[in-house]
Design an enzyme around this catalytic site. Structure first.
Site, PDB file in Angstrom:
ATOM      1  N   GLY A  25       1.409   5.294   2.085  1.00 29.83           N
ATOM      2  CA  GLY A  25       2.496   4.755   1.279  1.00 29.83           C
ATOM      3  C   GLY A  25       2.172   4.945  -0.198  1.00 29.83           C
ATOM      4  CD  GLN A  27      -1.829   0.897  -4.736  1.00 30.56           C
ATOM      5  OE1 GLN A  27      -2.798   1.604  -4.962  1.00 30.56           O
ATOM      6  NE2 GLN A  27      -1.199   0.240  -5.708  1.00 30.56           N
ATOM      7  NE  ARG A  47       4.331   6.128  13.486  1.00 28.73           N
ATOM      8  CZ  ARG A  47       5.509   6.739  13.309  1.00 28.73           C
ATOM      9  NH1 ARG A  47       5.969   7.569  14.241  1.00 28.73           N
ATOM     10  NH2 ARG A  47       6.236   6.517  12.229  1.00 28.73           N
ATOM     11  CG  ASP A  82      -0.722  -7.535   3.427  1.00 32.15           C
ATOM     12  OD1 ASP A  82      -1.725  -6.823   3.295  1.00 32.15           O
ATOM     13  OD2 ASP A  82      -0.197  -8.152   2.478  1.00 32.15           O
ATOM     14  CD  GLU A  83       4.456  -6.039   6.925  1.00 33.71           C
ATOM     15  OE1 GLU A  83       5.449  -5.338   6.634  1.00 33.71           O
ATOM     16  OE2 GLU A  83       3.671  -6.509   6.062  1.00 33.71           O
ATOM     17  CD  GLN A  85      -4.082  -4.210   6.097  1.00 28.15           C
ATOM     18  OE1 GLN A  85      -5.104  -4.890   6.216  1.00 28.15           O
ATOM     19  NE2 GLN A  85      -3.639  -3.830   4.909  1.00 28.15           N
ATOM     20  CG  HIS A 107      -3.594  -7.943  -0.325  1.00 32.26           C
ATOM     21  ND1 HIS A 107      -3.993  -8.936  -1.194  1.00 32.26           N
ATOM     22  CD2 HIS A 107      -2.582  -8.475   0.411  1.00 32.26           C
ATOM     23  CE1 HIS A 107      -3.243 -10.018  -0.987  1.00 32.26           C
ATOM     24  NE2 HIS A 107      -2.395  -9.764  -0.019  1.00 32.26           N
ATOM     25  N   GLY A 133       1.170   2.253  -6.910  1.00 37.08           N
ATOM     26  CA  GLY A 133       0.539   3.530  -6.641  1.00 37.08           C
ATOM     27  C   GLY A 133       0.965   4.614  -7.613  1.00 37.08           C
TER      28      GLY A 133
END
Length: 330
Positions: A25, A27, A47, A82-83, A85, A107, A133
């Protein structure tokens, strides 16, 4: 306060190491390209044939599946949302981690809240640019960088800090300065800043000012210019010169009005709301709510997004940005 700059960092710790950046993404794309351009051995784990797969290949990156990248890497730098990972780590990364490897983040959310739990025989580190980023990449190409943070949660090999600082330097962050912190401090302050000021607070403040003027009979276009459009101009002054520099550059009328009226808007009640928000971050309430939201595939978030897009300030703002050449049609 401990700050690290270019001269403080010896990148020898990265020699012979393969860094797998998981995710491409904003970053992921910037950090992987910066580190590769700095001479680090970088692979990108994605992926297979996903939306970022071809983009990374076109950028000249060495692209592999997440599993293959995890197998090959000495340092696994996880830059996924985050959701997701935790799921990706447990299903596609954890089984390939070896003793002495380094698990890295930008993070601290999943480590601090115990969602990802690496074994004790690996390093857990973080280096976090304090900017998007696009800025990480642009400033690197300009020969500088943006400030960042560095933290070590677990040092299994004795050189975890040097590894994290080496990656931060390879990204260009140590040209501006990297501040040492902890996973706890970075996570809790980052969430607090987003919720109370940077994202939640500022949008509510702008919309409240806009609706106050419109309800008083002023043109919505004028209200937009005065309460939203000019925010960037003021924030840029604060970013470059601090509060005092901003006050110096605005008119005396603006300075007097702001200093005498600002506290009538951001009252003690607002500060109490901030304290409550911070407590809910610290005690895990927000983490629990965010997990519940993701369990519903973001049902409430989707409703809130839709409601935001229908606010008058959004409709007026889109029209004005296009009229002024600030926003192009997709």
């Amino acid at each position: 306060m401990k700050m690290y700059y270019d001269d403080d960092v010896n990148t020898d710790a990265l020699k012979g190491k393969t860094i797998a950046v998981i995710g491409y993404g904003s970053q992921g794309r910037a950090q992987s390209r910066n580190m590769a351009d700095s001479g680090a051995n970088v692979i990108v784990g994605l992926r297979e044939n996903g939306s970022s797969w071809n983009a990374a290949k076109e950028d000249g990156m060495n692209v592999k599946t997440i599993e293959d990248a995890a197998k090959e890497a000495d340092i696994i730098h996880i830059l996924l949302p985050d959701e997701i990972q935790e799921k990706v780590y447990n299903e596609q990364i954890a089984q390939y981690i070896e003793a002495g490897n380094t698990i890295s983040f930008s993070h601290g959310y999943n480590i601090h809240f115990g969602l990802i739990k690496p074994d004790e025989n690996v390093n857990i580190v973080m280096f976090a640019p304090k900017g998007p980023g696009s800025m990480v990449r642009r400033t690197y190409k300009e020969g500088f960088g943006i400030p960042g943070l560095v933290a070590v949660q677990q040092d299994a090999t004795g050189d975890a800090l040097q590894l994290a600082l080496g990656m931060a330097k390879a990204c260009g962050l140590t040209k501006a300065g990297v501040l040492e912190t902890t996973f706890k401090e970075e996570t809790e302050t980052d969430l607090f800043g987003e919720q109370t000021v940077l994202c939640g607070g500022i949008t509510e403040l702008i919309n409240a000012g806009f609706t106050t003027l419109v309800e008083a009979g002023y043109q919505p276009e004028i209200a937009y210019f005065e309460t939203c459009h000019e925010v960037k101009l003021i924030v840029d002054l604060i970013y470059e010169k601090g509060f005092a520099g901003m006050w110096h550059d605005v008119s005396n009328t603006a300075e007097y009005g702001g200093l005498t009226r600002g506290k009538k808007i951001i009252t003690d009640e607002a500060k109490e709301g901030m304290k409550t928000t911070l407590k809910q971050i610290q005690d895990g309430t927000f983490k629990k709510q965010w997990a519940e939201e993701n369990a519903t595939d973001g049902a409430n978030l989707k409703e809130m997004r839709a409601a935001e897009s229908q606010k008058e300030i959004e409709i007026v703002g889109e029209r004005l940005r296009k009229a002024c050449g600030l926003q192009k049609d997709d």
